[in-house]
Design a protein around this motif. Structure first.
Motif, PDB file in Angstrom:
ATOM      1  N   VAL A 113      -2.306  11.319  -2.854  1.00 50.97           N
ATOM      2  CA  VAL A 113      -1.276  10.865  -1.874  1.00 50.97           C
ATOM      3  C   VAL A 113      -0.899   9.238  -2.327  1.00 50.97           C
ATOM      4  N   GLY A 114       0.391   9.211  -2.751  1.00 49.59           N
ATOM      5  CA  GLY A 114       0.693   7.670  -2.758  1.00 49.59           C
ATOM      6  C   GLY A 114       2.110   7.721  -3.653  1.00 49.59           C
ATOM      7  N   TRP A 220      -1.284  -7.955  -3.174  1.00 54.33           N
ATOM      8  CA  TRP A 220      -0.311  -8.280  -4.208  1.00 54.33           C
ATOM      9  C   TRP A 220       1.159  -7.649  -4.020  1.00 54.33           C
ATOM     10  N   CYS A 221       1.128  -6.384  -3.670  1.00 46.13           N
ATOM     11  CA  CYS A 221       2.465  -5.315  -3.207  1.00 46.13           C
ATOM     12  C   CYS A 221       2.871  -5.801  -2.095  1.00 46.13           C
ATOM     13  N   ALA A 222       2.228  -6.139  -1.006  1.00 37.11           N
ATOM     14  CA  ALA A 222       2.750  -6.539   0.305  1.00 37.11           C
ATOM     15  C   ALA A 222       3.361  -7.520   0.213  1.00 37.11           C
ATOM     16  N   ALA A 223       3.003  -8.462  -0.668  1.00 38.82           N
ATOM     17  CA  ALA A 223       3.829  -9.789  -0.980  1.00 38.82           C
ATOM     18  C   ALA A 223       5.319  -9.690  -1.100  1.00 38.82           C
ATOM     19  N   PHE A 224       5.779  -8.559  -1.717  1.00 39.07           N
ATOM     20  CA  PHE A 224       7.145  -8.155  -2.020  1.00 39.07           C
ATOM     21  C   PHE A 224       7.701  -7.731  -0.577  1.00 39.07           C
ATOM     22  N   VAL A 225       7.151  -7.220   0.255  1.00 37.46           N
ATOM     23  CA  VAL A 225       7.885  -6.476   1.332  1.00 37.46           C
ATOM     24  C   VAL A 225       7.637  -7.081   2.592  1.00 37.46           C
ATOM     25  N   TYR A 266       4.457   2.070   2.818  1.00 36.77           N
ATOM     26  CA  TYR A 266       4.884   2.272   1.619  1.00 36.77           C
ATOM     27  C   TYR A 266       4.070   3.075   0.703  1.00 36.77           C
ATOM     28  N   GLN A 267       2.787   3.333   1.077  1.00 34.84           N
ATOM     29  CA  GLN A 267       1.966   4.065   0.128  1.00 34.84           C
ATOM     30  C   GLN A 267       1.680   3.550  -1.227  1.00 34.84           C
ATOM     31  N   PHE A 268       1.257   2.257  -1.240  1.00 37.51           N
ATOM     32  CA  PHE A 268       1.004   1.623  -2.328  1.00 37.51           C
ATOM     33  C   PHE A 268      -0.021   2.700  -3.301  1.00 37.51           C
TER      34      PHE A 268
END
Length: 343
Positions: A113-114, A220-225, A266-268
């Protein structure tokens, strides 16, 4: 399948050890749904494998069924945003791979899942948080975004020399490819073997190396949202990321909770963590095969629907950055004449 899978399959079948090369193929559907493409691919691969093993152009159903179980257990990978779709995909593959006297294959490490479009890579992690992460999105305060962007740029520029002797992000993950290989090394011909695979995989994803690597990539991904308002004391900047990289326990509890919440929302999906045996981190001093991503390896075949819509050139948007005078033309007819002259 005709254009993506068959040429790769033909090349593998022409090799000196065709059987091993076919079983080494790695096929992925990054939006697998309930598995229709993967099942169709599995049948083509299994038929070719059975034909090579038996020497018959049309192998027997028993030979194909035996090959199908091996192919599904070793060659196929899938990702989908919908957990129900992932469960349906695994059930469909189990039914296709059913072989009398053998248990169902372990597929939890193959069908995941992702969101296959939202993730990061070792190279991106090494570069820190980009300034684009602080562009305002819905609900953000522009002044707060500007403040954090400036802070992040200063941190990133100032820390470049400090990172020279630091371990690279992928070197902190231990040896995940070897751990994943240990999972596949367990013979799943018996129920005890399948349970052994399940237990070994559970140990891998619970390991500190994996969890810390996942936290760093999710941050790292969370920084965008990240919600860039006065609600939080600070956002995820390069300094925060580097502290987290050096010590996973240094992060504030409220920030850890928010990163985990965003990761769930967001299921990074980070390919090098999800499939470490496919996307291999480079050894110390080694140049990765894929330098922009920072890893070696990759899938042999990617399957998926082509885009339904045709590509449409929006003249004003396209020329706005390249030739502003064309984008700002007074009329559409004038713009077309300018484009024709440019050609």
């Amino acid at each position: 399948l005709d254009s993506a899978l068959d040429p790769v399959l033909d090349e593998a079948a022409r090799g000196p050890n065709a059987e091993a090369q076919i079983l080494a193929l790695k096929v992925c559907d990054p939006a697998c749904g309930s598995g229709h493409f993967l099942i169709a691919a599995a049948h083509r691969i299994a038929r070719r494998l059975a034909s090579i093993r038996t020497g018959d152009e049309e192998p027997s159903p028993e030979a194909v069924r035996h090959a199908l179980r091996e192919v599904i257990g070793r060659c196929l990978h899938g990702v989908d945003l919908n957990p129900m779709a992932v469960e349906l995909c695994k059930v469909a593959l189990w039914m296709e791979a059913l072989e009398p006297g053998r248990p169902l294959s372990f597929l939890d490490h193959r069908i995941l899942v992702g969101n296959s479009l939202l993730g990061t890579t070792p190279a991106l992690l090494a570069q820190g948080i980009p300034d684009k992460a602080f562009e305002p999105i819905e609900g953000d305060e522009k002044a707060v975004c500007n403040e954090f962007r400036k802070r992040n740029r200063a941190e990133r520029d100032g820390q470049l020399t400090m990172l020279d002797h630091a371990l690279q992000p992928w070197e902190r993950l231990g040896n995940l490819p070897a751990a994943m290989a240990d999972v596949d090394a367990i013979d799943d011909a018996t129920l005890a073997g399948v349970r052994g695979r399940e237990q070994r995989y559970a140990e891998l994803v619970r390991s500190s190396d994996y969890r810390n690597g996942r936290l760093l990539a999710d941050a790292w991904c969370a920084a965008f949202v990240w919600q860039k308002t006065r609600r939080f004391d600070y956002a995820i900047t390069t300094e925060v990321l580097r502290r987290l990289e050096a010590n996973p326990f240094s992060i504030a509890p409220w920030m850890l909770a928010e990163i985990e919440r965003l990761a769930a929302q967001y299921q990074f999906f980070h390919w090098q963590l999800a499939f470490p045996d496919v996307f291999r981190p480079p050894a110390a001093g080694e140049t990765p095969e894929n330098e922009p991503a920072g890893w070696s390896g990759g899938f042999d075949v990617m399957l998926g629907n082509p885009p339904w819509e045709h590509t449409e050139l929006k003249e004003q948007e396209w020329f706005a950055e390249r030739r502003p005078e064309i984008a700002q033309a007074g009329t559409g007819a004038t713009r077309k004449r300018m484009i024709a002259a440019l050609e």
